[in-house]
Design an enzyme around this catalytic site. Structure first.
Site, PDB file in Angstrom:
ATOM      1  N   SER A 188       0.852  -1.189   0.000  1.00 41.52           N
ATOM      2  CA  SER A 188       0.000   0.000   0.000  1.00 41.52           C
ATOM      3  C   SER A 188       0.884   1.234   0.000  1.00 41.52           C
ATOM      4  O   SER A 188       2.106   1.144   0.112  1.00 41.52           O
ATOM      5  CB  SER A 188      -0.913  -0.007   1.229  1.00 41.52           C
ATOM      6  OG  SER A 188      -0.124   0.207   2.376  1.00 41.52           O
ATOM      7  N   LYS A 189       0.233   2.371  -0.089  1.00 40.00           N
ATOM      8  CA  LYS A 189       0.939   3.658  -0.187  1.00 40.00           C
ATOM      9  C   LYS A 189       1.994   3.846   0.905  1.00 40.00           C
ATOM     10  O   LYS A 189       3.000   4.511   0.701  1.00 40.00           O
ATOM     11  CB  LYS A 189      -0.083   4.807  -0.118  1.00 40.00           C
ATOM     12  CG  LYS A 189      -0.839   5.003  -1.420  1.00 40.00           C
ATOM     13  CD  LYS A 189      -0.486   6.349  -2.050  1.00 40.00           C
ATOM     14  CE  LYS A 189      -0.761   6.356  -3.541  1.00 40.00           C
ATOM     15  NZ  LYS A 189      -2.153   6.680  -3.857  1.00 40.00           N
TER      16      LYS A 189
END
Ligand code: GLU
Length: 481
Positions: free
Chosen positions: A252-253
């Site tokens: 994820s980010k």
């Protein structure tokens, strides 16, 4: 049978590396077998659509070099290739199943469905309308009561399928709900449209993320109901990220950029991203890790896809990027680095090939370039302590005299070139009975104002040119005095 794969993105946002990996594997499986790679836009869930997302898909495939053989923009024999343009195709298929007793109309109201939802005994729809009499159905239809169409799932037994990566998977049919095929507005559900499209487009290999593994038995029961051949399933392992503490979780980010376009903006080359993500779940036969797209087309095989989660390693991606940059010709490097050179120099003329000579072997990401070269444009303010260097045997006592002589000699140098500057500095070191470094260090510090530079004193002086070099050396002498 000719292999046909499809990349079927839902245009719901940016292009995550997981989606790009799916597209890449679809492309490679098709190309490896001389088959066709189809692009289909799955926009059935209209509420989830994001404006501009289709353009991102086209642009990503283009930049990544994954050329599709059929698709909304280029057509083909199995179009249309956008689900919303196929919307009239689905209902007749569902009606066919009703006729054959494999599906039924469900007239249950939202309120009723909500009330049974709360009743845990069913864990879903209680099949209330599955056995309505024809009389009841006709009456409800005549009254215009809205309905959905549901598939009659088998009540007993189990459904088994073999995934090319995950192997044999079995689910108990009792766990499967009577899934909705057509919604009350007449439009198909996502799952139904997906199956109808794959079949009518002649898709032989369905490649997608393993989050779809659990829905696959439902898809297969549809193929069975129609008597259609089930495609080969290739579900891909999860892509994980590692945080600073070494914990692994779904990418994820917070692990770093996860979008193709963001990675490009960060300075990674498209061919590097493709090469790297090809290895996220697929293991080549030999030890070679660097593959061009056309090499991947030859090498790729479904058998070597792993079901264990792959970890996206940004360090490794940087390594790949540096390798690709180093392997470029100087001309190529100068061309792709030009925007970064320009961002530092603006209107000031500079020689790109000289910058390339010192940067190519030292650059991991193109975006690092401006910071590496900005001292050429402007001498940073620096502390005279930088002249002190143990290894070069320089200190605040010997540096002023050395720098003074260097400055005088360079002032007299008429041919300003790397060779001439190098010869001058080396001869000077011999003459003064000093190590080369003892002469080079003060010159490099005065010319750059920093201890870490791409290239040594000779290259830096050459790039700066005579006037600017002398100006900076005088500033250095001033500092030291
Ligand atoms: N439209 C789905 C997605 O974007 C793809 C599902 C599939 O490949 O079957 O995740």
């Amino acid at each position: 049978m000719k292999v046909r794969t499809r990349y079927a993105p839902s245009p719901t946002g940016f292009m995550h590396v997981g989606n790009l990996r799916t597209a890449l594997y679809e492309y490679l499986i098709a190309k490896n077998q001389g088959g066709s790679f189809v692009l289909r836009i799955e926009d059935t869930d209209q509420e989830r659509l994001v404006e501009g997302a289709v353009d991102v898909i086209y642009n990503t495939l283009k930049v990544a070099g994954l050329k599709h053989d059929e698709g909304p923009d280029i057509g083909g024999d199995f179009g249309p290739y956008v689900q919303s343009e196929r919307k009239d195709m689905y209902l007749p298929f569902a009606e066919q199943l009703i006729k054959e007793g494999k599906a039924y109309r469900c007239f249950c109201t939202k309120e009723r469905l909500e009330s049974i939802q709360q009743d845990s005994e069913f864990g879903g729809y209680d099949r209330h309308c599955r056995d309505l009499s024809q009389e009841e159905i006709d009456k409800l239809l005549a009254e215009g009561v809205p309905y959905v169409i549901r598939q009659k799932m088998p009540l007993e037994g189990s459904t088994t399928f073999v995934d090319a990566v995950f192997g044999e998977i079995t689910v108990e049919n009792s766990e499967l709900q009577d899934q909705i095929l057509i919604k009350s507005d007449g439009f198909p559900t996502y799952n139904f449209a997906n199956v109808i499209d794959d079949h009518t487009m002649g898709i032989t290999h369905v490649v997608r993320g393993c989050e779809y593994l659990s829905s696959t038995p439902k898809y297969n029961l549809l193929y069975d109901a129609f008597g259609w051949e089930i495609p080969t399933y290739v579900h891909l392992p999860l892509i994980m990220g590692k945080d600073a503490e070494g914990n692994v979780s779904k990418l994820s980010k917070r692990h770093g950029s996860t979008g193709f376009e963001d990675l490009i903006k960060e300075g990674y080359l498209p061919q590097v991203i493709i090469n790297y993500i090809a290895l996220l779940g697929w293991c080549p036969k030999g030890n070679e890790e660097i593959f061009s797209l056309s090499e991947l087309e030859k090498e790729f095989c479904v058998e070597n896809i792993s079901k264990s989660p792959a970890v996206f390693d940004y360090q490794k991606l940087q390594w790949f990027n540096a390798e690709y940059l180093r392997a470029m010709s100087d001309e190529e490097f100068t061309e792709i680095a030009k925007p970064y050179y320009d961002s530092v120099f603006g209107d000031t003329p500079y020689d790109g090939s000289k910058l390339t000579a010192i940067l190519k072997a030292r650059t991991t990401k193109l975006t690092d370039i401006p910071d590496m070269i900005k001292f050429f444009k402007e001498l940073p303010d620096y502390d005279k302590e930088l002249f002190v260097n143990k290894k070069s045997k320089t200190n605040l006592e010997n540096s002023p005299a050395i720098l003074k002589t260097v400055t005088e000699r360079l002032e007299a140098l008429s041919d300003w070139s790397c060779d001439a500057i190098k010869e001058l500095l080396i001869n000077l070191a011999t003459e003064l009975e000093l190590k080369n470094g003892t002469v080079m260090w003060p010159a490099r510090i005065a010319a750059s104002g920093q201890t870490v530079t791409p290239g040594g004193a000779v290259e830096i002086l050459d790039i700066l040119g005579k006037d600017e070099t002398l100006r900076r050396l005088y500033i250095g002498l001033e500092k030291l005095s």
